[in-house]
Design an enzyme around this catalytic site. Structure first.
Site, PDB file in Angstrom:
ATOM      1  N   ASP A  35       0.832  -1.201   0.000  1.00  0.00           N
ATOM      2  CA  ASP A  35       0.000   0.000   0.000  1.00  0.00           C
ATOM      3  C   ASP A  35       0.868   1.254   0.000  1.00  0.00           C
ATOM      4  OD1 ASP A  35      -2.319  -1.362  -0.044  1.00  0.00           O
ATOM      5  OD2 ASP A  35      -2.791  -1.124   2.086  1.00  0.00           O
ATOM      6  N   LYS A  57      -4.309   2.634  -3.007  1.00  0.00           N
ATOM      7  CA  LYS A  57      -5.480   3.321  -3.554  1.00  0.00           C
ATOM      8  C   LYS A  57      -6.123   4.089  -2.411  1.00  0.00           C
ATOM      9  CE  LYS A  57      -7.745  -1.030  -2.904  1.00  0.00           C
ATOM     10  NZ  LYS A  57      -7.444  -0.965  -1.519  1.00  0.00           N
ATOM     11  N   MET A 170      -8.348   8.573   9.825  1.00  0.00           N
ATOM     12  CA  MET A 170      -8.788   9.364   8.671  1.00  0.00           C
ATOM     13  C   MET A 170      -9.714  10.506   9.116  1.00  0.00           C
ATOM     14  SD  MET A 170      -9.387   6.015   6.319  1.00  0.00           S
ATOM     15  CE  MET A 170      -9.705   4.951   7.694  1.00  0.00           C
TER      16      MET A 170
HETATM   17  C1  LIG Z   1      -6.612   3.106   5.506  1.00  0.00           C
HETATM   18  S1  LIG Z   1      -6.217   3.472   7.169  1.00  0.00           S
HETATM   19  C2  LIG Z   1      -5.065   2.195   7.526  1.00  0.00           C
HETATM   20  C3  LIG Z   1      -4.851   1.981   8.987  1.00  0.00           C
HETATM   21  C4  LIG Z   1      -3.753   0.977   9.275  1.00  0.00           C
HETATM   22  N1  LIG Z   1      -4.156  -0.336   8.820  1.00  0.00           N
HETATM   23  C5  LIG Z   1      -3.385   0.926  10.756  1.00  0.00           C
HETATM   24  O1  LIG Z   1      -3.632  -0.105  11.393  1.00  0.00           O
HETATM   25  O2  LIG Z   1      -2.846   1.913  11.255  1.00  0.00           O
HETATM   26  C6  LIG Z   1      -5.193   4.900   6.987  1.00  0.00           C
HETATM   27  C7  LIG Z   1      -5.275   5.827   8.187  1.00  0.00           C
HETATM   28  O3  LIG Z   1      -4.531   5.293   9.278  1.00  0.00           O
HETATM   29  C8  LIG Z   1      -3.979   6.359  10.035  1.00  0.00           C
HETATM   30  N2  LIG Z   1      -2.518   6.234  10.039  1.00  0.00           N
HETATM   31  C9  LIG Z   1      -1.792   5.300   9.423  1.00  0.00           C
HETATM   32  N3  LIG Z   1      -0.482   5.451   9.687  1.00  0.00           N
HETATM   33  C10 LIG Z   1      -0.380   6.528  10.502  1.00  0.00           C
HETATM   34  C11 LIG Z   1       0.701   7.191  11.143  1.00  0.00           C
HETATM   35  N4  LIG Z   1       1.959   6.781  11.001  1.00  0.00           N
HETATM   36  N5  LIG Z   1       0.427   8.262  11.917  1.00  0.00           N
HETATM   37  C12 LIG Z   1      -0.840   8.692  12.083  1.00  0.00           C
HETATM   38  N6  LIG Z   1      -1.896   8.106  11.507  1.00  0.00           N
HETATM   39  C13 LIG Z   1      -1.680   7.034  10.717  1.00  0.00           C
HETATM   40  C14 LIG Z   1      -4.458   7.658   9.385  1.00  0.00           C
HETATM   41  O4  LIG Z   1      -5.664   8.035  10.002  1.00  0.00           O
HETATM   42  C15 LIG Z   1      -4.685   7.195   7.966  1.00  0.00           C
HETATM   43  O5  LIG Z   1      -5.566   8.065   7.277  1.00  0.00           O
END
Ligand SMILES: C[S@@+](CC[C@H](N)C(=O)[O-])C[C@H]1O[C@@H](n2cnc3c(N)ncnc32)[C@H](O)[C@@H]1O
Length: 253
Positions: A35, A57, A170
């Site tokens: 991803d 995506k 998000m």
């Molecule tokens: C599609 S989701 C995926 C979440 C991921 N599977 C997880 O467990 O963290 C994407 C969202 O995760 C959050 N996110 C992912 N990595 C991050 C990070 N390093 N710092 C802050 N928020 C993060 C944000 O809200 C982002 O928009």
């Protein structure tokens, strides 16, 4: 003989937060489908003979469709290849792994899930707060602030309740609307809120505010999570940074 699919969590970004199991399957894979959110440092662990493909995506719009990703997983495994499906954070948290696992089951493909550190936990560690501190919270809720077309909007009344820490994935940049919805659902204006941008990366940023002042919060670079709840009050009061100040935290070398 068919290959196997590994649905792997890459964690929030810092390569040191990758699990040993993730590292092992990553280095043994023939194909890695990853991803957007997977960090360069982690992708650099792949060997020269491994096929690496970005299938990132956003909300089904750009890049590879979910149907195509499912087909790629099945096709490669049927060819006898071992495939890593690499996702940011934990693969089972807002990661569409459910649809991929359904497709693999239907295709008769063996698979394994390797968990990763999800963004909520990386953000909690960044602000040094227990999301379930028993003095303030008895539950933690992970909720998406964003709904893709065709999916129901978040029912904030069902989310907001006493002794709860809310972690909004998000959260978007429309903090005014979000704050109004949270207030309408019953959260008081002085409820502490902390935005954590790029948790567990060198660009990590932390911004402390309250639900009432959220509309005026600084816009931080994505990805961000928004932490909300009484358990954060202690963090806000006990850290040297004043409320509303954006703090840059360098990762220790
Ligand atoms: C599609 S989701 C995926 C979440 C991921 N599977 C997880 O467990 O963290 C994407 C969202 O995760 C959050 N996110 C992912 N990595 C991050 C990070 N390093 N710092 C802050 N928020 C993060 C944000 O809200 C982002 O928009």
């Amino acid at each position: 003989m068919k290959g196997k699919v590994y649905i792997v969590g890459a964690g929030p970004g810092d390569v040191r937060l990758l699990t040993l199991r993730a590292l092992t399957v990553l280095q043994q894979a023939d194909v890695i489908l990853h991803d957007d959110l997977v960090s360069e440092e982690i992708l650099a662990l792949a060997g020269p003979g491994q096929r690496l493909r970005n299938v990132g995506k956003r909300c089904g719009k750009a890049g590879t469709s979910q149907g195509e990703i499912n087909s790629l997983l099945i096709r490669h495994a049927t060819e006898g290849l071992n495939v890593v499906r690499l996702k940011g954070g934990d693969p089972l948290v807002f990661g569409r792994a459910g649809e991929e696992m359904d497709a693999l089951r239907a295709g008769g493909i063996d698979f394994e899930v390797v968990p990763g550190v999800t963004a909520a936990l990386a953000a909690g560690a960044a602000v040094k707060v227990s999301l379930t501190d028993r003095r303030w919270a008895s539950q933690v809720i992970f909720v998406s602030g964003h709904s893709c077309a065709g999916h129901p909007r978040t029912d904030w009344r069902a989310v907001v309740s006493a002794r709860t820490t809310i972690v909004i994935y998000m959260p978007g940049q429309n903090h005014g609307t979000l704050a109004a919805e949270l207030r309408e659902a019953g959260l008081s204006a002085d409820t502490p809120a902390i935005l954590v941008s790029r948790a567990a990366t060198r660009e990590e940023r932390i911004y402390r505010t309250t639900v009432g002042d959220l509309p005026w919060a600084q816009r931080l670079s994505a990805p961000t999570v928004l932490l909300i709840g009484a358990t954060l009050r202690e963090a806000a009061e006990s850290t040297p940074a004043p409320v509303h100040e954006c703090v840059e935290q360098e990762l220790s070398k």
